[in-house]
Scaffold this motif. Structure first.
Motif, PDB file in Angstrom:
ATOM      1  N   LYS A  75     -28.789  -6.273  60.981  1.00 33.08           N
ATOM      2  CA  LYS A  75     -28.528  -7.707  60.969  1.00 33.08           C
ATOM      3  C   LYS A  75     -27.328  -8.056  60.088  1.00 33.08           C
ATOM      4  CE  LYS A  75     -33.522  -8.557  61.376  1.00 33.08           C
ATOM      5  NZ  LYS A  75     -34.709  -9.177  60.734  1.00 33.08           N
ATOM      6  N   ALA A  76     -27.043  -9.386  60.024  1.00 30.17           N
ATOM      7  CA  ALA A  76     -26.038  -9.941  59.101  1.00 30.17           C
ATOM      8  C   ALA A  76     -24.691  -9.245  59.217  1.00 30.17           C
ATOM      9  CB  ALA A  76     -26.558  -9.872  57.665  1.00 30.17           C
ATOM     10  N   GLN A  77     -24.247  -9.030  60.438  1.00 28.35           N
ATOM     11  CA  GLN A  77     -23.000  -8.295  60.626  1.00 28.35           C
ATOM     12  C   GLN A  77     -21.780  -9.060  60.102  1.00 28.35           C
ATOM     13  OE1 GLN A  77     -22.718  -6.474  64.432  1.00 28.35           O
ATOM     14  NE2 GLN A  77     -20.896  -5.288  63.932  1.00 28.35           N
ATOM     15  N   HIS A  78     -21.971 -10.346  59.814  1.00 30.83           N
ATOM     16  CA  HIS A  78     -20.849 -11.104  59.247  1.00 30.83           C
ATOM     17  C   HIS A  78     -20.480 -10.594  57.845  1.00 30.83           C
ATOM     18  CE1 HIS A  78     -24.651 -13.151  58.212  1.00 30.83           C
ATOM     19  NE2 HIS A  78     -24.065 -13.455  57.058  1.00 30.83           N
ATOM     20  N   HIS A  79     -21.339  -9.748  57.252  1.00 29.85           N
ATOM     21  CA  HIS A  79     -21.001  -9.145  55.961  1.00 29.85           C
ATOM     22  C   HIS A  79     -20.175  -7.857  56.112  1.00 29.85           C
ATOM     23  CE1 HIS A  79     -23.187 -11.723  53.193  1.00 29.85           C
ATOM     24  NE2 HIS A  79     -24.225 -11.719  54.014  1.00 29.85           N
ATOM     25  N   ALA A  80     -20.018  -7.395  57.344  1.00 29.06           N
ATOM     26  CA  ALA A  80     -19.303  -6.137  57.564  1.00 29.06           C
ATOM     27  C   ALA A  80     -17.886  -6.138  56.987  1.00 29.06           C
ATOM     28  CB  ALA A  80     -19.272  -5.799  59.053  1.00 29.06           C
ATOM     29  N   PRO A  81     -17.123  -7.236  57.099  1.00 32.50           N
ATOM     30  CA  PRO A  81     -15.766  -7.207  56.517  1.00 32.50           C
ATOM     31  C   PRO A  81     -15.744  -7.026  55.002  1.00 32.50           C
ATOM     32  CG  PRO A  81     -15.966  -8.985  58.124  1.00 32.50           C
ATOM     33  CD  PRO A  81     -17.346  -8.470  57.887  1.00 32.50           C
TER      34      PRO A  81
END
Length: 375
Positions: A75-81
């Motif tokens: 989940k929470a792939q918006h934290h990948a960057p």
């Protein structure tokens, strides 16, 4: 049948819940290991990360190299960057680091990520990347689990580096073996071919084609392994060229069981043995010399023997040659012995039987099948 099925597959076979949890963990680790044994790349990270997240039971897991994100799962792939910036936390801590919410902020009020755990991945004492776990809370248990999984991943990457180093070593050994192919043999072969140009042009042409095929095979660039059939074909060419030089003084006997021809052997593992038989067995002997090559089916193994009736050798000198303690002498014995042991295990090194005046027999055992070894 019902009772039989339950006895094999029922809950009692898996023992306690702890036993079942251990089984699941080991099974998941076994799925993650093969990609990691190929090193840390974007492809291997993507193939292993799902299993790593399963091991940790975390909402999200990332794998990075020393600079950038390689793979994300969960989940929470918006934290990948943010993963690239988190690499520095492990560098600064010199080990596992817990990153607080203020460092990994986001605009999603329902985001499950509140903290991250960053564990360095090391191979051969050199940092190669990080394992990053994102969760609502970095509990002591999750930190320990992430640290242990990171160590396990580092162990797999160490093995990958060891495999790569071993491959580089074997390639270097093959290059060294090629360099040892006697320049005198090349010169003498071309001289023998030249001697037939006027007296027997057809034979000169055939020998030149054999010489071209021999050198093409010996200096090919692909593969550490070949088939016994290919290796024997090259040796036949070599002996054909030697017979052109020595004539009837050199006698050759070849006995090969057809069923072992497809067996996989290390590239150029027999050529040095046959060259030794000619150089140390035949060239130093007056009169006729015989070289006998056999390949036999022996249960799970193929047994290859290269034998000459030449002058023989001091067994102590052969022991030194196999140990790599001689700078010159028998061509490539230590090289071939080492490559056989690396490929198949210590049970498959060379066996050399010799004595002064008694000729020499070299015995090679190779398995008819070995997992992961193929031409």
């Amino acid at each position: 049948m019902g009772l039989f099925g339950r006895s094999l597959f029922g809950r009692s076979q898996l023992g306690s819940e702890s036993d079942r949890a251990t089984f699941r963990t080991l099974h998941t680790a076994s799925l993650a290991a093969p990609p990691l044994r190929d090193g840390l790349t974007r492809s291997t990270a993507e193939r292993s990360i799902r299993h790593l997240r399963s091991l940790l039971g975390a909402p999200a897991v990332a794998l990075t190299d020393t600079a950038d994100l390689l793979a994300w799962d969960g989940k929470a792939q918006h934290h990948a960057p943010q993963t690239a910036a988190l690499i520095a936390h492990a560098d600064e801590a010199g080990g596992p680091a817990v990153v607080e919410r203020r460092t990994i902020t986001c605009d999603d009020p329902g985001c499950v990520v509140r903290q991250a755990i960053v564990v360095p991945l090391v191979a051969d004492e050199v940092p190669v990347g990080t394992l990053q776990v994102f969760a609502p809370r970095a509990s002591a248990g999750l930190v320990r689990a992430t640290t242990e999984v990171g160590r396990w991943v580092s162990g797999q990457l160490e093995l990958a580096e060891l495999d790569a180093s071993r491959t580089r070593l074997i390639e270097a050994e093959v290059r060294a073996l090629r360099a040892q192919i006697s320049p005198h043999f090349i010169y003498n072969s071309l001289s023998a071919i030249a001697s037939f140009v006027r007296t027997d042009p057809e034979r000169a042409r055939d020998l030149l084609l054999e010489f071209a095929d021999f050198t093409r095979y010996s200096f090919r660039e692909h593969g550490q392994f070949t088939t016994l059939a290919e290796e024997l074909k090259s040796i036949e060419r070599y002996l054909l060229l030697e017979k052109a030089r020595f004539g009837e003084r050199l006698q050759v006997t070849l006995r090969v069981a057809p069923e072992v021809l497809p067996v996989t052997v290390p590239f150029l593992c027999l050529q040095p043995l046959v060259e030794n038989a000619v150089r140390h067995g035949f060239e130093q002997k007056a009169g006729t010399g015989t070289i006998t090559i056999t390949a036999e089916d022996y249960d799970r193994d193929c047994v290859i023997t290269v034998e000459d009736d030449g002058t023989g050798e001091d067994p102590e000198r052969i022991r030194q040659a196999l140990a790599g303690a001689l700078e010159s002498g028998s061509v490539g014995l230590a090289n071939v012995d080492e490559r056989l042991r690396v490929a198949f295990g210590d049970d498959y090194g060379l066996v050399v039987e010799t004595a002064p005046g008694a000729g020499t027999r070299v015995i090679v055992h190779v398995p008819k099948f070995s997992p992961g070894v193929h031409p």
